[in-house]
Design an enzyme around this catalytic site. Structure first.
Site, PDB file in Angstrom:
ATOM      1  N   ASN A  11       0.828  -1.209   0.000  1.00 56.47           N
ATOM      2  CA  ASN A  11       0.000   0.000   0.000  1.00 56.47           C
ATOM      3  C   ASN A  11       0.860   1.254   0.000  1.00 56.47           C
ATOM      4  OD1 ASN A  11      -2.699  -1.259   0.262  1.00 56.47           O
ATOM      5  ND2 ASN A  11      -1.937  -1.916   2.253  1.00 56.47           N
ATOM      6  N   ASP A 110      11.418   4.186   5.070  1.00 48.09           N
ATOM      7  CA  ASP A 110      10.324   4.183   6.041  1.00 48.09           C
ATOM      8  C   ASP A 110      10.839   3.969   7.460  1.00 48.09           C
ATOM      9  OD1 ASP A 110      11.106   1.596   5.364  1.00 48.09           O
ATOM     10  OD2 ASP A 110       9.099   0.752   5.557  1.00 48.09           O
ATOM     11  N   ASP A 130       7.182  -1.786  13.006  1.00 52.57           N
ATOM     12  CA  ASP A 130       6.359  -1.464  11.833  1.00 52.57           C
ATOM     13  C   ASP A 130       5.821  -2.771  11.271  1.00 52.57           C
ATOM     14  OD1 ASP A 130       5.142  -0.536   9.567  1.00 52.57           O
ATOM     15  OD2 ASP A 130       6.821   0.697   8.905  1.00 52.57           O
TER      16      ASP A 130
END
Length: 257
Positions: A11, A110, A130
């Site tokens: 995503n 990220d 995460d």
């Protein structure tokens, strides 16, 4: 206004901030590396229409990606739509972190953004979790040093692998289990993946605390699977849906001219 884009394997997260760091909207699109710049532009314009904001109000953009094949088209689309190239989280960008890794280029953008946001909100040492396609654990110490971490299969990846490799096991969604002890195949699978993942995280956190004797370890989790798994952990874990977005905001402020 600032548009923050985080491209993940499954995503893509898109957040719009106003000048006061208020998140106007946070949207999610399927990541598709086959899309052209024009298709990406249309997706973004549709999002602005959906949330009733004008893309013409955007004065800057920041891009964080772990999908290299999509980077060129995403950068091209953002430049075309907003008239200025996006800031890209990567080598050479100022983050305020010291990264204690022999090959810093292997550290995902990220992970960097999550670490930056975690340090702004929680007292170090901090452990970030995460829970996306992979479950990524990072550790940041008091002197703003990213020490390293752990990398594990993501919860959904594990669930899909279980269904794919066992002929009699069905495909199921990630949901809260009814009880620890399942009464049918689906309940057993759901209980196993949720409680198993929670137990795994608890074990890692307990061992991580041993690395910091006498100090309070802050633990923060983010990612799609985190809301389901974290509530079944015995350790205190703070769930932060906006960790990545806040990290991108902070990085942009450090680097803007």
């Amino acid at each position: 206004m600032l548009l923050a884009v985080g491209v993940g394997n499954m995503n893509t997260s898109i957040g719009l901030f106003d000048k006061n760091k208020t998140l106007c909207f946070l949207a999610s699109l399927c990541t598709d590396s086959r899309k052209t710049a024009d298709q990406i532009c249309l997706d973004l314009m549709n999002l602005f229409n959906l949330y009733q904001y004008s893309y013409k109000s955007v004065t800057g953009a920041i891009l964080c990606s772990v999908v290299p094949p999509l980077n060129f088209m995403m950068e091209k689309a953002l430049t075309r739509l907003f008239g200025v190239p996006p800031m890209i989280v990567g080598p050479g960008i100022k983050t305020g972190l010291r990264i204690r890794l022999p090959n810093q280029s292997q550290m995902g953008a990220d992970i960097v953004a999550n670490a930056v946001a975690a340090l702004e909100k929680f007292p170090p040492p901090v452990m970030t979790i995460d829970m996306g396609t992979a479950t990524t654990v990072g550790v940041i110490t008091e002197d703003r040093t990213y020490e390293g971490g752990l990398l594990l299969p993501g919860v959904q990846v594990s669930l899909e692998a279980l269904s794919r490799r066992a002929a009699q096991l069905p495909d199921i969604s990630l949901q809260h289990p009814k009880a620890l002890i399942g009464k049918n195949t689906e309940e057993c699978m759901r209980s196993g993946i949720v409680y198993g993942s929670a137990g795994m995280l608890d074990g890692i956190i307990d061992r991580m605390r041993d690395e910091f004797p006498g100090r309070n370890l802050s633990v923060v989790a983010t990612g799609g699977a985190a809301p389901v798994i974290v509530r079944y952990c015995r350790n205190t874990i703070i769930y932060d849906k906006y960790l990545l977005m806040n990290g991108l905001w902070n990085i942009y402020q450090r680097n803007k001219i």
